[in-house]
Write an enzyme that holds these catalytic residues in place. Structure first.
Site, PDB file in Angstrom:
ATOM      1  NE  ARG A   5      20.904  38.240  66.039  1.00 32.89           N
ATOM      2  CZ  ARG A   5      19.728  38.390  66.598  1.00 32.89           C
ATOM      3  NH1 ARG A   5      19.476  39.486  67.315  1.00 32.89           N
ATOM      4  NH2 ARG A   5      18.784  37.465  66.455  1.00 32.89           N
ATOM      5  CD  GLU A   8      24.440  38.746  72.321  1.00 37.49           C
ATOM      6  OE1 GLU A   8      23.644  37.794  72.542  1.00 37.49           O
ATOM      7  OE2 GLU A   8      24.075  39.821  71.850  1.00 37.49           O
ATOM      8  CG  HIS A  52      20.495  39.811  73.156  1.00 37.96           C
ATOM      9  ND1 HIS A  52      21.155  39.136  72.164  1.00 37.96           N
ATOM     10  CD2 HIS A  52      19.320  40.229  72.592  1.00 37.96           C
ATOM     11  CE1 HIS A  52      20.431  39.136  71.057  1.00 37.96           C
ATOM     12  NE2 HIS A  52      19.298  39.797  71.290  1.00 37.96           N
TER      13      HIS A  52
END
Length: 335
Positions: free
Chosen positions: A248, A277, A295
């Site tokens: 993460r 993000e 991602h």
């Protein structure tokens, strides 16, 4: 004779690949699609059209995240009182306040195993891209200069990979790294058994930072791991070190990372995740030392299909037996 109502599943996000399994479940359960457009409307609907839901499916990158926002204590308090199960499609579950769910009697599951291979493949790609400086090489090709002026890069063979978080993804990554000739060491909350270590060396957090040629983050995001890699950590690393993150974004202090790249405290990074993000720091975008992906670690047909199936199977188990077949670690022995 009264026909007993089917248990209801609130489908927060669309099942895109495992639709045959969903169709099977629809024979036993009533499927309620999310129709709410805002968080407030969702909370109102939890008292109305969703009030009888016993289970919920959601995807960590699904459209529902824009509707509900985080599953914080205030949102959890407003969920249907009948809700007993949340199947969260994603390995990381930092979007959900697990303690609030536990207090409300709601079991929460994630998808910890199905993602291991695809995420480890992505980590290896990022490692190779960062070490071999494939980012600048691609840019030179597209700029029409081919390989003129490109500096020499580094082979992975003989390098020491340090893995922070030796769970399923970390172990899968270690296997792939050994295939390209790397040595592996790791730091974990607890040391693994020799069978799971498979020859990897257990070291302290500080030792891993100081000695690794590549530092890979493969640990969950929580209050203890947020910014676990920051200014002090970068100063402790080798100047030749490369940092890989497929976990993460917020396990790394992104501003400190940009500074470390700009000042030469580390040699490069390979990232698939970011602190805010989908926004990515301009410093990372502009840095030739940053090898970046948006991602996509688990975005394969095979992995997403299995992730959906894991969630649906667990919902079925929960509704049939009253207990998920597995929950997130924080809920171990709590139900």
């Amino acid at each position: 004779m009264t026909v007993e109502a089917k248990p209801q599943i609130l489908l927060m996000d669309t099942i895109k690949l495992a639709s045959p399994l969903l169709e099977q479940l629809a024979e036993k359960y009533e499927i309620l699609p999310l129709t709410s457009k805002t968080r407030d409307e969702f909370l109102d609907d939890c008292k109305g059209k969703y009030a009888g839901a016993k289970a919920m499916y959601r995807h960590f990158k699904g459209a529902s995240t824009k509707v509900t926002g985080l599953f914080d204590p205030s949102l959890v308090a407003g969920l249907p009182k009948t809700l007993k199960f949340i199947a969260h499609n994603g390995a990381g579950y930092d979007q959900i306040d697990v303690e609030a769910c536990t207090s409300a009697g709601i079991q929460v599951s994630n998808v910890p195993v199905a993602v291991d291979g695809a995420t480890a493949d992505t980590a290896l790609f990022l490692l190779l891209g960062a070490l071999r400086q494939f980012g600048p090489a691609q840019a030179a090709l597209r700029a029409g200069t081919f390989n003129a002026g490109l500096p020499l890069s580094n082979d992975p063979k003989g390098k020491l990979l340090g893995i922070l978080g030796m769970g399923g993804i970390g172990r899968a990554f270690a296997t792939r790294a050994r295939a390209v000739g790397m040595e592996v060491q790791y730091y974990n909350r607890t040391r693994l058994s020799p069978e799971l270590e498979q020859g990897a060396t257990y070291v302290s957090f500080d030792e891993l930072l100081k000695t690794s040629d590549v530092v890979s983050l493969n640990l969950p995001l929580n209050a203890k791991t947020k910014h676990i890699i920051g200014k002090d950590a970068f100063k402790a690393m080798k100047k030749e070190a490369v940092v890989i993150n497929t976990a993460r974004g917020a396990v790394i202090d992104e501003l400190a990372l940009v500074e470390a790249l700009e000042t030469g405290e580390i040699a490069g990074c390979g990232l698939d995740v970011y602190e805010d993000e989908p926004k990515v720091s301009e410093g990372l975008i502009k840095s030739p030392k940053a090898f970046l992906l948006p991602h996509v670690g688990t975005l394969t047909v095979e992995t997403q299909d299995e992730m959906e199936r894991v969630c649906l199977r667990n919902i079925d188990m929960g509704l049939k037996t009253g207990k998920f077949s597995f929950t997130v670690p924080e809920q171990k022995d709590r139900f």
